[in-house]
Every structure is written in structure tokens, then in C-alpha cells.
Design an enzyme around this catalytic site. Sequence first.
Site, PDB file in Angstrom:
ATOM      1  N   LEU A 162       0.865  -1.172   0.000  1.00  0.00           N
ATOM      2  CA  LEU A 162       0.000   0.000   0.000  1.00  0.00           C
ATOM      3  C   LEU A 162       0.906   1.227   0.000  1.00  0.00           C
ATOM      4  O   LEU A 162       2.000   1.206   0.572  1.00  0.00           O
ATOM      5  CB  LEU A 162      -0.896   0.032   1.247  1.00  0.00           C
ATOM      6  CG  LEU A 162      -1.938  -1.073   1.395  1.00  0.00           C
ATOM      7  CD1 LEU A 162      -2.666  -0.933   2.728  1.00  0.00           C
ATOM      8  CD2 LEU A 162      -2.933  -1.048   0.244  1.00  0.00           C
ATOM      9  N   ASP A 163       0.445   2.305  -0.625  1.00  0.00           N
ATOM     10  CA  ASP A 163       1.215   3.543  -0.593  1.00  0.00           C
ATOM     11  C   ASP A 163       1.370   4.027   0.845  1.00  0.00           C
ATOM     12  O   ASP A 163       0.562   3.689   1.727  1.00  0.00           O
ATOM     13  CB  ASP A 163       0.509   4.626  -1.413  1.00  0.00           C
ATOM     14  CG  ASP A 163       0.419   4.276  -2.892  1.00  0.00           C
ATOM     15  OD1 ASP A 163       1.275   3.507  -3.363  1.00  0.00           O
ATOM     16  OD2 ASP A 163      -0.506   4.771  -3.560  1.00  0.00           O
ATOM     17  N   LYS A 164       2.388   4.847   1.076  1.00  0.00           N
ATOM     18  CA  LYS A 164       2.701   5.343   2.418  1.00  0.00           C
ATOM     19  C   LYS A 164       1.465   5.901   3.129  1.00  0.00           C
ATOM     20  O   LYS A 164       1.224   5.602   4.299  1.00  0.00           O
ATOM     21  CB  LYS A 164       3.782   6.425   2.315  1.00  0.00           C
ATOM     22  CG  LYS A 164       4.088   7.134   3.621  1.00  0.00           C
ATOM     23  CD  LYS A 164       5.099   8.251   3.422  1.00  0.00           C
ATOM     24  CE  LYS A 164       5.332   9.021   4.712  1.00  0.00           C
ATOM     25  NZ  LYS A 164       6.291  10.150   4.520  1.00  0.00           N
ATOM     26  N   ARG A 224      -5.645   5.658  -7.680  1.00  0.00           N
ATOM     27  CA  ARG A 224      -5.370   7.091  -7.757  1.00  0.00           C
ATOM     28  C   ARG A 224      -5.283   7.550  -9.215  1.00  0.00           C
ATOM     29  O   ARG A 224      -5.839   8.595  -9.588  1.00  0.00           O
ATOM     30  CB  ARG A 224      -4.083   7.411  -7.000  1.00  0.00           C
ATOM     31  CG  ARG A 224      -4.156   7.066  -5.521  1.00  0.00           C
ATOM     32  CD  ARG A 224      -2.781   7.056  -4.861  1.00  0.00           C
ATOM     33  NE  ARG A 224      -2.166   8.369  -4.875  1.00  0.00           N
ATOM     34  CZ  ARG A 224      -0.918   8.610  -4.486  1.00  0.00           C
ATOM     35  NH1 ARG A 224      -0.142   7.602  -4.082  1.00  0.00           N
ATOM     36  NH2 ARG A 224      -0.435   9.841  -4.507  1.00  0.00           N
ATOM     37  N   THR A 274      -1.797   5.515   2.276  1.00  0.00           N
ATOM     38  CA  THR A 274      -3.021   4.718   2.157  1.00  0.00           C
ATOM     39  C   THR A 274      -3.113   3.817   3.380  1.00  0.00           C
ATOM     40  O   THR A 274      -2.138   3.201   3.788  1.00  0.00           O
ATOM     41  CB  THR A 274      -3.004   3.874   0.883  1.00  0.00           C
ATOM     42  OG1 THR A 274      -2.980   4.744  -0.257  1.00  0.00           O
ATOM     43  CG2 THR A 274      -4.244   2.989   0.788  1.00  0.00           C
TER      44      THR A 274
END
Length: 319
Positions: free
Chosen positions: A137-139, A236, A141
Site C-alpha cells: 500500500l502507498d505510504k 489514484r 493509504t
Amino acid sequence: MPQTLEAQHRVPNALAGCRLDQAAAELFVDHSRERLKGWIKAGALTVDGHPAKPKEKLAGGEWLRLEAELEDEARFEPEAIPLSVAFEDDAVLVVDKPAGLVVHPAAGNPDGTLLNGLLYHCPTLASVPRAGIVHRLDKDTTGLMVVAKTLAAQTALVEQLQARSVSREYDAVVTGVMTAGGTVDAPIGRHPRDRKRQAVHAAGKPAVTHYRVVERFRGHTHVRCRLETGRTHQIRVHLAHQRFPLVGDPVYGGRLKLPAGADEGVKTLLREFPRQALHARKLAFDHPVSGQRMTLRAHLPDDLLLLIDALRDDAETMT
């Protein structure tokens, strides 16, 4: 020290005529086909003691020998980072990741990552590539991630991801009022000019996102997304491509748009929202040992709850 693997199998007559990479996947079942193909190309998996190509056809009766080193995560320091554990047993661990936590050490983030916390929580993960991490997961998210605690579990989960049998659902708040849900089927790859971004373009890899409307507000929409593929920044990029960028997205969000008529409290909240409004709410996969279908859910974090409640209250003043 890196973990050394040594194993060998004789090719049965039933696999005569198969390609080397196909036969290896049938015989070395604890490893993914991609990992085995890499070892074949590197000369770590040999046929009767000799290097071969992945597409080489086998006659049956050959000895396949594997001598390889697994990436050792012990070079990263365990750190006592609090983890919110949604599920854990001997094979898998599911965590509910908070915003601000980077998943894997990289340039600019050498420590303080989820991987460092995993090594502290479960030291045996030092012998599993990437400390058992199979997706990211992105930082900023939040939400659910599954981690494999053994090499066999990691191989099984990676294969499920490749077969698209892992179900991942996300909650998001986007700018703009959607009239209906839909599907974005558009390839994603690295942006041709900005290498730190992803973009929809013809040379990208296939990417499919399904989305539906949960609730509409004055100038925003709460949507629920389901991934078929797992490209970097997929939700996104896809929603921004549809002209419904995520609230708070510093990369793909574009110019801030405040809904006309909203009160100052809502406008301030939108201006100051510190991250992309995205949360991995639901995760489903087949347990790599029992085969049982596992379904886990994570409640919305406080910042998203506050945002949605404020947008809802504001929308009610319109009626």
C-alpha cells in the site's frame, strides 16, 4: 547470512515434452514460476548439472538440481513499531496499516518501515524474501495487507495475486459528484516525463478498476473500488483519469476545488486533509494451508470518518 536452498528432483515420464520452467513449477512447488525462471536464467537451477534455458524441452528422466540463495532480510533492523493485527496464525499475518507508514525500506526511508516492524513482531520473517510482503500500500493509504510467514505461504499468495483470486476493496473520497459507478479498463505505466508518477498510456500494463457510488455530497463522492489488477497507484491514477481525483492526493489530485456554498469548516477540512483519501477496507484470499476462504474488513480510520461526516452534514444543509 542468506538462506541457501538445495533441492533436486528427477523429471518423471509424465512431464516428458514439457518446458523446463513448466516442469520446475510442478516439481519445486514451494517456489513461484517467476522465481524459478529467474534461477534457471541465473544458472542456479540446472539440468543434469548443466545450465539450460527456461523454454528447453525435457525428455523425462533428467535430474533438476536447485542451488540458490534467498534474499536475506536480516540486513534490515527489527524495530518495535506498533502493528494493528487483524489476523495471525502460523502461515499468514494480516495487518491494518496506518497512514504515514512506508511498507519497505528504500532511498529516503531506510528504516521505520512496516518491514522493520514485521521483523520485530516475527523474527523468523528474516528468512522469507521481503519479510513475507506480497503486495503493498502507498505510504499514506490505510488498511489491510496480508503478509506470508513462510516461503510456501508466500508462493501460494503470490500465485493467487497473479491469478486475480485475491479480492481487494477500497473506500475513497473523490472530488466531483459521480452520477453512477463503472469500470476503468486502461493500461498504466510510468509517466513518460515524470518518472515518479504513473499514468494511463498505451505502453502500460493492463489495469482494471471497478467502482461504485456509496454516497454523494455537495461536491464530492464516497466511492468503493475493487481491483482486478494491482498496478502502482492504480486507483489514484484511474479515478484521476476519470476526472474524479482523490481528495488530498498530492500527486494526482490537481488543483484544489472547494464546493460552492459549503461552510468554512468543510472548506478548511478539505484544504488541510493531509493525505489521499484512500483506505483498503476489505481483503479476501484462500488460506495457503487450509484452503479456506478468508475475508477480513477494516473500519474506516478516524480522519476519513471525520471527512465523510463533515461532507454529509454539509450536504444536508442543501435540502
